[in-house]
Design an enzyme around this catalytic site. Structure first.
Site, short mmCIF file in Angstrom:
data_model
loop_
_atom_site.label_atom_id
_atom_site.label_comp_id
_atom_site.label_asym_id
_atom_site.label_seq_id
_atom_site.Cartn_x
_atom_site.Cartn_y
_atom_site.Cartn_z
N TRP A 184 0.85 -1.19 0.00
CA TRP A 184 0.00 0.00 0.00
C TRP A 184 0.88 1.23 0.00
O TRP A 184 1.86 1.30 0.74
CB TRP A 184 -0.90 0.04 1.24
CG TRP A 184 -1.61 1.37 1.33
CD1 TRP A 184 -2.77 1.71 0.70
CD2 TRP A 184 -1.20 2.53 2.07
NE1 TRP A 184 -3.10 3.02 0.99
CE2 TRP A 184 -2.15 3.54 1.83
CE3 TRP A 184 -0.10 2.81 2.89
CZ2 TRP A 184 -2.05 4.82 2.39
CZ3 TRP A 184 0.01 4.09 3.45
CH2 TRP A 184 -0.97 5.06 3.21
N HIS A 263 -10.99 2.46 3.40
CA HIS A 263 -10.39 2.98 2.17
C HIS A 263 -11.38 3.09 1.01
O HIS A 263 -11.01 2.95 -0.15
CB HIS A 263 -9.21 2.10 1.75
CG HIS A 263 -8.02 2.28 2.63
ND1 HIS A 263 -6.76 1.81 2.30
CD2 HIS A 263 -7.86 2.90 3.83
CE1 HIS A 263 -5.90 2.12 3.27
NE2 HIS A 263 -6.57 2.77 4.20
#
Length: 421
Positions: A184, A263
C-alpha cells in the site's frame, strides 16, 4: 449462576434454532486474526525519528507509548493475554530492529533485521504478516514513491518492496505459517492532476518488478491495497480501488486483493464487497478498522458494519483460510493496550456472533422468497443470549470475560506505563 451454567442454558436456546454453539466456539478458536504492532507506538517504528508523513496521522498523546522493541513486545504480550483466539503478528518494515551502531536504509533491509520478531512469534507459536513501509521517509518525493516520475526515487522503493518479499519468505519459512505481505502506498496528488494515467502505469510497472522477486506463493501472499484519498492527496490516489482490484485480478497467480474498510467512499461497505470478490478470487485479505467520515482508523467497535463484515466472512467460507483477517487502527488518545484489546475482542465477538447465527436457515428463507419470516428471524437473533456464548468462549481461551480484563490494564498502566518518561 456460573459462566458454565449460563452457557448450558444459552446452548439449549441456540440448539432450538439449529445452532451448535460448541462447534462455533471450536471453529473460532482456530481462525487466526493478525494483530498490528503499530498501535503500540503510534506508527513511529524503529528506523527513523521524524514525523509521520505520506498520508499517515495519529492523534493524541496518552502517556506510556512504547519507545523500544522491548517495551513494544511487553505491551503486545499484555494485550494478547487478554484476547481470545488464535493470533498472528502484523509488522511494518519500519519496525526493523538494528544492532547498536548498525543501520541500513529501507532498500537494503534484510531478514536479519527482523530476527527478533521471528523469535518473538515462534516463542508464542504465532505466524507473522508483513508490510513494506512506503511512508514516513525522506525519499518520498512530491508525495510519490512507486509511482514517482523520478526513476531514482522509484527504484529505491522497488528495491524496498523486493527486500520485503524476501523478508516475508523468511517469516513463512521460520514460523511454518504463510505470511501475508501487503503493498500500500499513499501516492497521489492534493489537487486535480494533469496526468492520471502516467502515475498508474509507473505504479503497475513497480509492482510488476517487486513481484518478480522469487517467492513461494503458497508461503507468501502479496496483497494490493487501495485507498480512496488521504491527507495531502485529496484529489487523486494512484492506487485507487479500480487499479488495485484490477491488478490483483490480472495477476491471480502471484497476488491477492486486500480491502481496508476505511479505504472507500463513506457510502460503500466492505461487507458487501467480500462475497463479490470471493466469487472470483480463491483468497482475499482484509484490514478491519473503523472509519468515521474518512479513513480515521478508530478502534474497531462492535458496530453494525463490523458485524456485517464478520457475517460475510463466515457465510462465504472465509474462515476456511479464504479470508486473511487483520486489524488496522491506531489511537494515541487512549490507553494503547486497551485500544488493542477492545478492538481485537470486538472483532472476535463479531465473528462468534456470525458463527452462532442460523445462516443456512436464513439463506433458505431468502431463496424461497419468504422475506417476511426472514426479517422476523433476523431480528429475533439480535436478542438471543449471545453474551453467555461469548463468556464461555473467553473462559475456554483462558482470558478474562468482559469487565474483568480492564482491571489488568489499569494495573499495568500504574506499574509499567506510568514509569515511562
Amino acid at each position: 449462576m456460573t459462566v458454565k451454567e449460563r452457557y448450558e442454558s444459552a446452548k439449549e436456546i441456540y440448539a432450538k434454532i439449529g445452532v451448535d454453539t460448541d462447534k462455533a466456539i471450536e471453529t473460532l478458536k482456530k481462525a487466526p486474526v493478525s494483530l498490528h504492532c503499530w498501535q503500540g507506538d503510534d506508527v513511529k517504528g524503529f528506523d527513523q525519528d521524524g514525523p509521520l508523513t505520506g498520508g499517515i496521522q495519529t492523534t493524541g498523546n496518552y502517556p506510556g507509548v512504547a519507545r523500544t522493541p522491548e517495551e513494544l513486545f511487553a505491551d503486545m504480550d499484555k494485550a494478547m493475554s487478554l484476547m481470545p483466539g488464535t493470533k498472528k503478528i502484523n509488522v511494518h518494515a519500519s519496525y526493523a530492529i538494528f544492532e547498536d551502531g548498525e543501520y541500513v536504509d529501507r532498500d537494503k533491509i534484510e531478514p536479519k533485521h527482523f530476527k527478533r520478531w521471528v523469535e518473538f512469534a515462534k516463542e508464542r507459536g504465532m505466524g507473522l504478516d508483513f508490510n513494506p513501509t512506503f511512508f514516513s521517509h525522506p525519499n518520498i518525493k512530491d508525495g510519490l514513491t512507486l509511482s514517482s516520475p523520478d526513476e531514482e526515487v522509484r527504484k529505491f522503493w522497488i528495491e524496498h518492496g523486493k527486500a520485503c518479499i524476501r523478508i516475508s519468505q523468511y517469516f513463512a519459512e521460520e514460523t511454518g505459517i504463510p505470511c501475508v505481505m501487503n503493498i500500500w502506498t499513499g501516492d497521489g496528488f492534493k489537487d486535480i492532476p494533469a496526468d492520471r494515467m502516467g502515475p498508474r502505469m509507473r505504479y503497475k510497472d513497480s509492482i510488476d518488478q517487486i513481484l518478480s522477486e522469487p517467492y513461494d506463493f503458497n508461503l507468501v501472499k502479496p496483497c494490493i491495497e487501495s485507498k480512496v484519498f488521504g491527507i495531502g492527496v485529496e484529489a487523486y490516489t494512484t492506487g485507487s480501488a479500480e487499479f488495485a482490484l484490477t491488478y490483483a485480478a490480472m495477476n491471480k497467480d502471484k497476488c491477492i486483493p486486500l480491502m481496508d474498510n476505511g479505504h472507500y467512499h463513506p457510502t460503500e461497505v466492505v461487507s458487501d464487497k467480500i462475497p463479490a470478490l470471493l466469487a472470483f478470487f480463491p483468497e482475499i485479505a482484509l484490514h478491519v478498522t473503523r472509519p468515521i467520515r474518512w479513513d480515521s482508523d478508530h478502534v474497531v467497535a462492535f458496530d453494525d458494519e463490523t458485524r456485517e463484515i464478520a457475517k460475510e466472512i463466515v457465510r462465504c467460507g472465509g474462515l476456511e483460510n479464504r479470508v486473511k483477517m487483520a486489524l488496522d487502527y491506531f489511537d494515541a488518545s487512549i490507553n494503547r493496550i486497551s485500544a488493542w484489546t477492545v478492538g481485537y475482542r470486538n472483532f472476535q465477538k463479531a465473528l462468534l456472533m456470525a458463527l452462532v447465527t442460523p445462516n443456512e436457515d436464513l439463506q433458505k428463507l431468502q431463496d424461497e422468497g419468504n422475506f417476511t419470516e426472514l426479517m422476523v428471524r433476523q431480528e429475533e437473533t439480535k436478542t438471543l443470549p449471545f453474551g453467555d456464548i461469548w463468556a464461555q468462549y473467553c473462559e475456554e481461551c483462558n482470558v478474562p470475560v468482559d469487565g474483568a480484563w480492564f482491571d489488568e490494564i489499569k494495573a499495568y498502566e500504574t506499574e509499567v506505563l506510568a514509569k515511562r518518561k
